[in-house]
Design an enzyme around this catalytic site. Structure first.
Site, mmCIF file in Angstrom:
data_model
loop_
_atom_site.group_PDB
_atom_site.id
_atom_site.type_symbol
_atom_site.label_atom_id
_atom_site.label_comp_id
_atom_site.label_asym_id
_atom_site.label_seq_id
_atom_site.Cartn_x
_atom_site.Cartn_y
_atom_site.Cartn_z
ATOM 1 N N MET A 64 0.797 -1.217 0.000
ATOM 2 C CA MET A 64 0.000 0.000 0.000
ATOM 3 C C MET A 64 0.835 1.275 0.000
ATOM 4 S SD MET A 64 -3.280 -0.545 -0.147
ATOM 5 C CE MET A 64 -2.901 -1.753 -1.407
ATOM 6 N N HIS A 107 4.118 5.571 1.961
ATOM 7 C CA HIS A 107 2.960 4.744 2.287
ATOM 8 C C HIS A 107 1.674 5.546 2.180
ATOM 9 C CE1 HIS A 107 0.479 1.698 4.201
ATOM 10 N NE2 HIS A 107 1.498 0.872 4.078
ATOM 11 N N HIS A 108 0.614 4.874 1.694
ATOM 12 C CA HIS A 108 -0.679 5.538 1.530
ATOM 13 C C HIS A 108 -1.273 5.955 2.875
ATOM 14 C CE1 HIS A 108 -3.816 6.870 -1.023
ATOM 15 N NE2 HIS A 108 -3.721 5.919 -1.934
ATOM 16 N N ALA A 109 -0.788 5.392 3.963
ATOM 17 C CA ALA A 109 -1.278 5.800 5.278
ATOM 18 C C ALA A 109 -0.883 7.231 5.608
ATOM 19 C CB ALA A 109 -0.740 4.862 6.362
ATOM 20 N N ASN A 126 -5.356 11.155 4.449
ATOM 21 C CA ASN A 126 -6.176 10.828 3.287
ATOM 22 C C ASN A 126 -7.532 11.502 3.396
ATOM 23 O OD1 ASN A 126 -4.912 8.477 1.465
ATOM 24 N ND2 ASN A 126 -4.243 8.208 3.592
#
Length: 488
Positions: free
Chosen positions: A21, A142-144, A312
């Protein structure tokens, strides 16, 4: 200390050795513009200087005891740039093929969760067909900790408008880090879990109303395309951890000209070109389904969200790509209508709906469910949710300089998922639209064949618009002539 939002944390729970991810980027640089010349040590030191006070680059994860709540961000007191910025050289002959093989390999490596969740690889010796060496920066984050828009914004901390100028954005000095103890984390987790049932009750009424409105839109034919009704293709199954990457460029002025001539939007044109490229790709392989492919399109809600926390801030809409339509103008026209309906439908949904429901993602349960889903290969057994993800990220319209080196290519790359092993991301920059394609290598081994169809499809669409414009005045002259009757 900063608690991850449920949506941010979900990208951690979704991650497996095959379903990574992180968001990647390929930045091709011309080092000849660096005032004092290029050296890896200097570039590494300059990156260190520019990221040192940016929280997204210097914070790491801290788990909550027993996984009772989402993790928190804490400042990495041992932050070391040498653990994040690495040096590589391309093997001879150092061309496009060698670069794609290397970045595809790097994209398939997980990030170390004991450190801040990002890294950069400075790749030297890239020819790129320009006659002089280029430097390539391959980024992973990281998408976090980022979405598409915030990731683009983070680039501004590393780039400037002139080779010797300061970065486009500078960070505020950070306060001393608060390192929470186990009891504090446990106490916060207990409070969070006690209040969740009340939050769920508040979400039920608006969610029920949304379902009712969606049914009404569906009956009226104005709803966005529905998931779980996509046709199955070779890239819609269980993925592996291997990645394949390919890049291409489009002329932004050509895209804008088509937009003006057809009364559509840049996004409509990009999606129509993507639909044409995918249609051609699948047709040549004898895999073209009768029904149109369905894409998930991430949408930023930063302007409308009420939430100030969380990295996000996105929602998503579904749209058909018109792969069942051969005529490029008809595909674009249908795309524009579908996108209008999808946007209207999306605007009726709360900007915070996805983030609100994501708060209920249980750390342990969610992670176990994702691993069971992958191990049982369930993506191959239920209806296809969507075929792929397509993101359109607006970039700066002017030249950028990365630590003094001119940016020639700026191509972001998103993650791929079980059931949707293909991701296409486009980003505009300085008169170009950079197209980045990343896929599971086993699902789509020849991604370059797909991405090279984008410029060809844009040319086909441009020619179709020109032919229509040429034919229209002629039809009008003939109509006027027939209305005037025979010449005496």
């Amino acid at each position: 200390m900063d608690r991850l939002s449920g949506l941010d944390a979900s990208f951690l729970y979704l991650e497996t050795p095959a379903q990574l991810m992180h968001v990647c980027g390929v930045i091709v640089l011309d080092p000849s513009t660096i005032p004092d010349g290029y050296s890896f040590a200097t570039m590494q030191a300059e990156i260190d200087r520019r990221v040192r006070d940016v929280p997204e680059f210097t914070r790491k994860l801290r788990r909550v005891p027993m996984g009772l709540d989402h993790p928190v961000w804490v400042r990495d007191k041992q932050f070391d740039i040498e653990r994040h910025v690495h040096r590589l050289a391309l093997p001879t002959p150092g061309g496009y093929r060698e670069l794609m093989d290397l970045v595809g390999h790097l994209a398939g490596l997980p990030l170390d969760r004991s450190r801040p969740l990002w890294e950069m690889w400075i790749i030297e010796g890239y020819d790129g067909g320009s006659g002089s060496d280029r430097i390539v920066v391959f980024t992973k984050m990281h998408h976090a900790t980022v979405d598409g828009v915030s990731g683009a914004n983070l680039v501004s901390h590393l780039c400037s408008l002139e080779p010797a100028a300061d970065p486009l954005a500078s960070a505020e000095p950070q306060a001393p880090a608060h390192d929470p103890g186990q009891l504090e984390l446990l106490g916060r987790a207990v409070v969070s879990n006690v209040t969740k049932p009340l939050s769920a009750v508040r979400l039920l009424a608006p969610s029920a109303a949304l379902v009712t409105k969606t049914v009404g839109r569906a009956r009226a034919g104005t709803a966005m395309a529905a998931p779980l009704r996509a046709p199955r293709t070779s890239f819609n199954g269980t993925i592996t951890g291997h990645r394949a990457i390919a890049l291409a460029d489009l002329d932004l002025e050509d895209v804008r000209a088509i937009k003006r001539e057809t009364g559509t939007t840049v996004n409509d044109v990009v999606l129509a070109v993507a639909g044409g490229a995918l249609r051609s790709y699948l047709d040549d392989r004898g895999e073209l389904p009768d029904d149109s492919l369905l894409a998930t399109v991430p949408v930023s809600v930063r302007e409308s969200t009420r939430r100030s926390s969380g990295a996000n801030k996105v929602s998503a809409l579904f749209t058909k790509l018109g792969t069942d339509e051969e005529d490029p103008l008809e595909r674009l026209s249908e795309m524009a209508l579908r996108n209008k309906n999808a946007k209207d439908h999306h605007h009726a949904i709360s900007a915070d709906a996805l983030q609100d429901w994501a708060e209920f993602a249980a750390p342990r349960t969610f992670g176990l469910a994702v691993r069971a889903y992958a191990n049982l290969r369930l993506a191959e057994k239920h209806p296809v949710v969507h075929n792929l993800v397509i993101s359109n990220v607006p970039g700066p319209p002017v030249p950028l300089y990365f630590t003094g080196a001119r940016v020639d290519v700026l191509s972001p790359l998103g993650p791929v998922f079980h059931g949707a092993g293909l991701n296409i991301t486009v980003m505009s920059n300085n008169g170009k639209v950079h197209v980045g394609v990343i896929a599971c290598r086993e699902s789509m081994p020849d991604v370059d064949d797909l991405v090279q169809r984008f410029p060809a499809e844009l040319a086909v669409l441009k020619a179709a618009v020109a032919a229509r414009n040429t034919a229209t005045p002629l039809r009008r002259r003939r109509a006027r002539s027939r209305a005037a009757g025979p010449t005496p």
